[in-house]
Write a protein that holds these residues in place. Structure first.
Motif, PDB file in Angstrom:
ATOM      1  N   HIS A 252       0.847  -1.338  -0.026  1.00 16.95           N
ATOM      2  CA  HIS A 252      -0.042   0.165   0.179  1.00 16.95           C
ATOM      3  C   HIS A 252       0.786   1.148   0.035  1.00 16.95           C
ATOM      4  N   SER A 253       2.093   1.246   0.730  1.00 12.28           N
ATOM      5  CA  SER A 253       2.980   2.485   0.751  1.00 12.28           C
ATOM      6  C   SER A 253       3.526   2.744  -0.673  1.00 12.28           C
ATOM      7  N   ILE A 254       3.770   1.526  -1.268  1.00 17.56           N
ATOM      8  CA  ILE A 254       4.573   1.854  -2.688  1.00 17.56           C
ATOM      9  C   ILE A 254       3.086   2.383  -3.787  1.00 17.56           C
ATOM     10  N   GLU A 255       2.163   1.805  -3.524  1.00 22.03           N
ATOM     11  CA  GLU A 255       0.920   1.989  -4.514  1.00 22.03           C
ATOM     12  C   GLU A 255       0.500   3.642  -4.108  1.00 22.03           C
ATOM     13  N   LEU A 256       0.634   4.104  -2.834  1.00 22.16           N
ATOM     14  CA  LEU A 256       0.343   5.679  -2.608  1.00 22.16           C
ATOM     15  C   LEU A 256       1.187   6.418  -3.481  1.00 22.16           C
ATOM     16  N   VAL A 257       2.376   6.095  -3.280  1.00 23.11           N
ATOM     17  CA  VAL A 257       3.306   7.076  -4.196  1.00 23.11           C
ATOM     18  C   VAL A 257       3.328   6.897  -5.606  1.00 23.11           C
ATOM     19  N   ARG A 258       3.150   5.731  -6.093  1.00 21.09           N
ATOM     20  CA  ARG A 258       2.754   5.476  -7.704  1.00 21.09           C
ATOM     21  C   ARG A 258       1.793   6.168  -8.146  1.00 21.09           C
TER      22      ARG A 258
END
Length: 269
Positions: A252-258
């Motif tokens: 989720h942390s990567i998705e939020l940035v992407r």
């Protein structure tokens, strides 16, 4: 609403590199849209060291089209290496080169905190023709502008991973902006402290004339699988506080940035 289905209209899209130290973390990063993985061991202990060939092979088998950059760091601590250390690093580079990876991540400093041009160049020669990232040893050097000039003189270094000399890249934004302006050929890749709340600071810094890349972990401590409490003082974990915990990347942390990057890029075009 997810923006992952959108195609950014910017003609120089931002690549998100995620550092991982397990198959589980690599899966989370891949599913979240990471464009490249930096593979390490023990990320939560001093920033990571050289991973096993088994870990690299396992990640490749699951995600064969995802570029992998492999950390070459024989130990934690400073970046002043002995000849024995360098022999180990070169041996690891030669072995990993046979595995079809994208490149390597390393850096060497002198005793007085300058870029060790000679020793770094010797590692680059072993790594070529694969890519090379000079890692955040750069941020530990005495003079970042001088360090950039020294690295640019070493033929074969693709990029520098840096937080602008600060613990977190957003706090080093002004220095990062200056480094981007000064760099003629080496990609400046901001890393450390990048998340969906800080990417707005970092995105405008990225160069327009070179590939735009950011680096993040999206990680944190998670409970281990053991059902019994760890014995106190045994020294088996990263610290007493996290004696039985496991460091992992959160999808989720990567998705939020992407997603945030794609949103900003689409609305800026």
């Amino acid at each position: 609403m997810s923006f992952l289905t959108k195609t950014p209209t910017h003609n120089n899209p931002v690549l998100v590199e995620v550092c991982v130290d397990s198959v589980e973390s690599s899966r989370a990063a891949f599913e979240a849209g990471a464009g490249r993985l930096e593979v390490c061991a023990s990320l939560a202990v001093g920033g990571g060291t050289t991973p096993s060939q088994g870990l690299v092979k396992a990640i490749q088998s699951l995600f064969p089209r995802t570029p992998l950059m492999v950390m070459i760091r024989p130990r934690v601590g400073d970046f002043v290496y002995s000849e024995d250390d360098l022999d180990v690093m070169k041996f690891d580079i030669r072995n990993f080169k046979t595995m079809g990876i994208k490149g390597f991540v390393f850096g060497v400093l002198t005793e007085i905190g300058d870029i060790d041009v000679h020793r770094t160049a010797s590692l680059v020669q072993e790594a070529l023709p694969l890519e090379v990232t000079f890692h955040r040893a750069f941020d530990m050097s005495n003079d970042l502008e001088a360090a950039l000039l020294a690295i640019q003189e070493i033929k074969g270094i693709t990029r520098i991973l840096t937080s602008g000399g600060k613990p977190k890249a957003p706090d080093g934004a002004s220095t990062l902006r200056n480094l981007v302006k000064l760099s003629k050929s080496v990609i400046i890749m901001p890393g450390s402290g990048i998340n969906n709340e800080t990417i707005d600071i970092i995105l405008p810094i990225l160069p327009l004339n070179l590939p735009r890349e950011i680096h993040m972990s999206g990680g944190g401590w998670s409970d281990g699988r053991s059902e019994v409490d760890p014995k106190a003082g045994m020294g088996m974990g990263a610290s007493e506080e996290h004696a039985a915990d496991v460091w992992k990347t959160y999808k989720h942390s990567i998705e939020l940035v992407r997603n945030r990057i794609d949103f900003l890029e689409n609305n800026d075009a």
